[in-house]
Write a protein that holds these residues in place. Structure first.
Motif, short mmCIF file in Angstrom:
data_model
loop_
_atom_site.label_atom_id
_atom_site.label_comp_id
_atom_site.label_asym_id
_atom_site.label_seq_id
_atom_site.Cartn_x
_atom_site.Cartn_y
_atom_site.Cartn_z
N LYS A 60 35.59 -2.88 45.34
CA LYS A 60 35.06 -2.19 46.52
C LYS A 60 34.53 -0.80 46.20
O LYS A 60 33.62 -0.32 46.85
N THR A 61 35.13 -0.15 45.21
CA THR A 61 34.74 1.22 44.89
C THR A 61 33.73 1.30 43.76
O THR A 61 32.95 2.24 43.70
N GLY A 62 33.79 0.34 42.84
CA GLY A 62 32.95 0.42 41.65
C GLY A 62 33.45 1.53 40.74
O GLY A 62 34.45 2.18 41.01
N PRO A 63 32.73 1.77 39.65
CA PRO A 63 33.13 2.85 38.74
C PRO A 63 33.09 4.21 39.43
O PRO A 63 32.19 4.48 40.22
N LEU A 64 34.07 5.02 39.14
CA LEU A 64 34.15 6.37 39.69
C LEU A 64 33.83 7.34 38.56
O LEU A 64 34.30 7.17 37.45
N ASP A 117 38.39 7.24 26.51
CA ASP A 117 37.13 7.05 25.78
C ASP A 117 36.99 5.67 25.14
O ASP A 117 36.10 5.46 24.32
N VAL A 118 37.84 4.71 25.51
CA VAL A 118 37.71 3.34 25.01
C VAL A 118 37.24 2.42 26.14
O VAL A 118 36.20 1.80 26.05
N MET A 119 38.02 2.33 27.19
CA MET A 119 37.74 1.53 28.38
C MET A 119 37.16 0.15 28.05
O MET A 119 36.05 -0.19 28.44
N ASP A 120 37.91 -0.66 27.36
CA ASP A 120 37.51 -2.00 26.96
C ASP A 120 37.25 -2.92 28.16
O ASP A 120 36.41 -3.79 28.10
N ARG A 121 37.99 -2.75 29.24
CA ARG A 121 37.85 -3.49 30.49
C ARG A 121 38.39 -4.93 30.46
O ARG A 121 38.25 -5.65 31.44
N SER A 122 38.98 -5.37 29.37
CA SER A 122 39.59 -6.70 29.34
C SER A 122 40.68 -6.82 30.39
O SER A 122 40.85 -7.89 30.99
N VAL A 180 44.13 16.01 33.65
CA VAL A 180 44.75 15.89 32.33
C VAL A 180 43.81 15.14 31.39
O VAL A 180 43.61 15.52 30.24
N VAL A 181 43.20 14.08 31.87
CA VAL A 181 42.27 13.28 31.06
C VAL A 181 40.97 14.05 30.83
O VAL A 181 40.45 14.09 29.72
N ALA A 182 40.47 14.67 31.88
CA ALA A 182 39.21 15.42 31.77
C ALA A 182 39.32 16.55 30.74
O ALA A 182 38.33 16.88 30.08
N ALA A 183 40.51 17.12 30.58
CA ALA A 183 40.71 18.23 29.66
C ALA A 183 40.86 17.80 28.20
O ALA A 183 40.79 18.65 27.30
N LEU A 184 41.05 16.53 27.95
CA LEU A 184 41.23 16.06 26.58
C LEU A 184 39.92 16.16 25.79
O LEU A 184 38.85 15.91 26.34
N GLY A 190 37.63 5.16 35.88
CA GLY A 190 37.28 6.56 36.00
C GLY A 190 36.14 6.87 35.04
O GLY A 190 35.53 5.97 34.47
N GLY A 191 35.88 8.13 34.82
CA GLY A 191 34.81 8.51 33.92
C GLY A 191 35.12 8.25 32.45
O GLY A 191 34.24 7.85 31.70
N ARG A 192 36.39 8.44 32.06
CA ARG A 192 36.76 8.31 30.64
C ARG A 192 37.88 7.31 30.38
O ARG A 192 38.16 6.98 29.23
N MET A 193 38.56 6.85 31.42
CA MET A 193 39.64 5.87 31.23
C MET A 193 39.82 5.05 32.49
O MET A 193 39.23 5.34 33.52
N LEU A 194 40.63 4.02 32.37
CA LEU A 194 40.96 3.16 33.50
C LEU A 194 42.30 3.60 34.06
O LEU A 194 43.15 4.14 33.34
#
Length: 106
Positions: free
Chosen positions: A87-91, A11-16, A97-101, A29-33
């Protein structure tokens, strides 16, 4: 061995880290890298720029996040090694495990 992104990224995904990665092996991913372990060249460029200290060399991963080595690797089951995140872009998916948090505080 490879670098691993752990739970502090959820839930942060700063992308630096994405901007620093010379081989484009950090996927969104949806909630993390996630780091694609077969594409990572272990350069370590991503680790110091992470503002939440979520990136660790696999051998240095704190015990409480030891499952994240598996989480990062399994995220690519079915996706394989696309040869670069651009090539994939954001998924819009995450590892179960992450989705369940629950939502993580910012």
């Amino acid at each position: 061995m490879t670098y691993v992104i752990a739970q502090p990224c959820v839930d942060v995904m700063d992308r630096s880290c994405i901007e620093e990665c010379p081989v484009d092996c950090i996927y969104e991913g949806g909630r993390m890298l996630y780091i694609q372990p077969d594409e990572c060249v272990d350069c370590g460029a991503c680790e110091p720029v992470c503002p939440v200290e979520a990136i660790y060399y696999e051998d240095d991963l704190p015990q409480q996040w030891s499952d994240y080595t598996r989480v990062n690797a399994e995220f690519f089951t079915g996706l394989g090694s696309p040869g670069g995140a651009a090539k994939t872009g954001p998924l819009a998916v995450d590892h179960p495990v992450v989705a369940a948090l629950p939502p993580q505080p910012a």
